[in-house]
Design a protein around this motif. Structure first.
Motif, PDB file in Angstrom:
ATOM      1  N   ALA A  77       0.855  -1.186   0.000  1.00 20.84           N
ATOM      2  CA  ALA A  77       0.000   0.000   0.000  1.00 20.84           C
ATOM      3  C   ALA A  77       0.892   1.237   0.000  1.00 20.84           C
ATOM      4  O   ALA A  77       1.999   1.219   0.534  1.00 20.84           O
ATOM      5  N   GLU A  78       0.401   2.286  -0.617  1.00 24.28           N
ATOM      6  CA  GLU A  78       1.134   3.551  -0.618  1.00 24.28           C
ATOM      7  C   GLU A  78       1.203   4.089   0.806  1.00 24.28           C
ATOM      8  O   GLU A  78       0.243   4.002   1.566  1.00 24.28           O
ATOM      9  N   SER A  79       2.342   4.636   1.171  1.00 27.31           N
ATOM     10  CA  SER A  79       2.507   5.209   2.500  1.00 27.31           C
ATOM     11  C   SER A  79       3.374   6.456   2.392  1.00 27.31           C
ATOM     12  O   SER A  79       4.039   6.663   1.384  1.00 27.31           O
ATOM     13  N   PRO A  80       3.362   7.307   3.424  1.00 30.40           N
ATOM     14  CA  PRO A  80       4.222   8.493   3.386  1.00 30.40           C
ATOM     15  C   PRO A  80       5.706   8.141   3.245  1.00 30.40           C
ATOM     16  O   PRO A  80       6.461   8.864   2.608  1.00 30.40           O
ATOM     17  N   ALA A  81       6.111   7.024   3.818  1.00 30.28           N
ATOM     18  CA  ALA A  81       7.512   6.611   3.713  1.00 30.28           C
ATOM     19  C   ALA A  81       7.852   6.121   2.303  1.00 30.28           C
ATOM     20  O   ALA A  81       8.975   6.276   1.837  1.00 30.28           O
ATOM     21  N   TYR A  82       6.878   5.511   1.629  1.00 24.06           N
ATOM     22  CA  TYR A  82       7.068   4.998   0.269  1.00 24.06           C
ATOM     23  C   TYR A  82       5.926   5.473  -0.633  1.00 24.06           C
ATOM     24  O   TYR A  82       5.025   4.713  -0.955  1.00 24.06           O
ATOM     25  N   PRO A  83       5.956   6.727  -1.060  1.00 21.41           N
ATOM     26  CA  PRO A  83       4.870   7.238  -1.895  1.00 21.41           C
ATOM     27  C   PRO A  83       4.928   6.658  -3.309  1.00 21.41           C
ATOM     28  O   PRO A  83       5.997   6.252  -3.791  1.00 21.41           O
TER      29      PRO A  83
END
Length: 101
Positions: free
Chosen positions: A48-54
């Motif tokens: 899932a997209e996350s702030p750490a891995y956009p």
């Protein structure tokens, strides 16, 4: 035999590169899945997209909602990739040792 050996080694390399270098990312704000080329190799096939891995950090190859049509096939192939790599390398070693008659 030499062509078969080189073909098996090439298959192993391609599968390893695809496994480490591509993935499916699910956007956080919308029901969209994207097939991406990862900017840094990683073990996850889907995330899932996350702030750490956009999602913007990766190169998007295809984007579709709600799910990629070929996602089940891609995921099955990537989950078996390390097995294909191992079998290909063992088969390549075996064919390299065989002497033509």
């Amino acid at each position: 035999m030499r062509g078969l050996t080189l073909g098996l080694i090439a298959l192993a390399v391609v599968m390893a590169v695809l496994r480490l270098g591509t993935g499916i990312v699910y956007e956080s704000g919308a029901p969209i899945a994207a097939l991406v080329i990862k900017t840094r190799p990683g073990p996850l096939v889907e995330r899932a997209e996350s702030p750490a891995y956009p999602l913007a950090a990766d190169i998007v190859l295809d984007r579709e909602e709600p799910q990629l049509t070929y996602a089940p096939l891609y995921l099955a192939l990537m989950r078996t990739a390390w097995g294909v790599v191992a079998v290909s390398l063992v088969a390549a070693a075996w064919t390299a040792r065989r002497r033509p008659a």
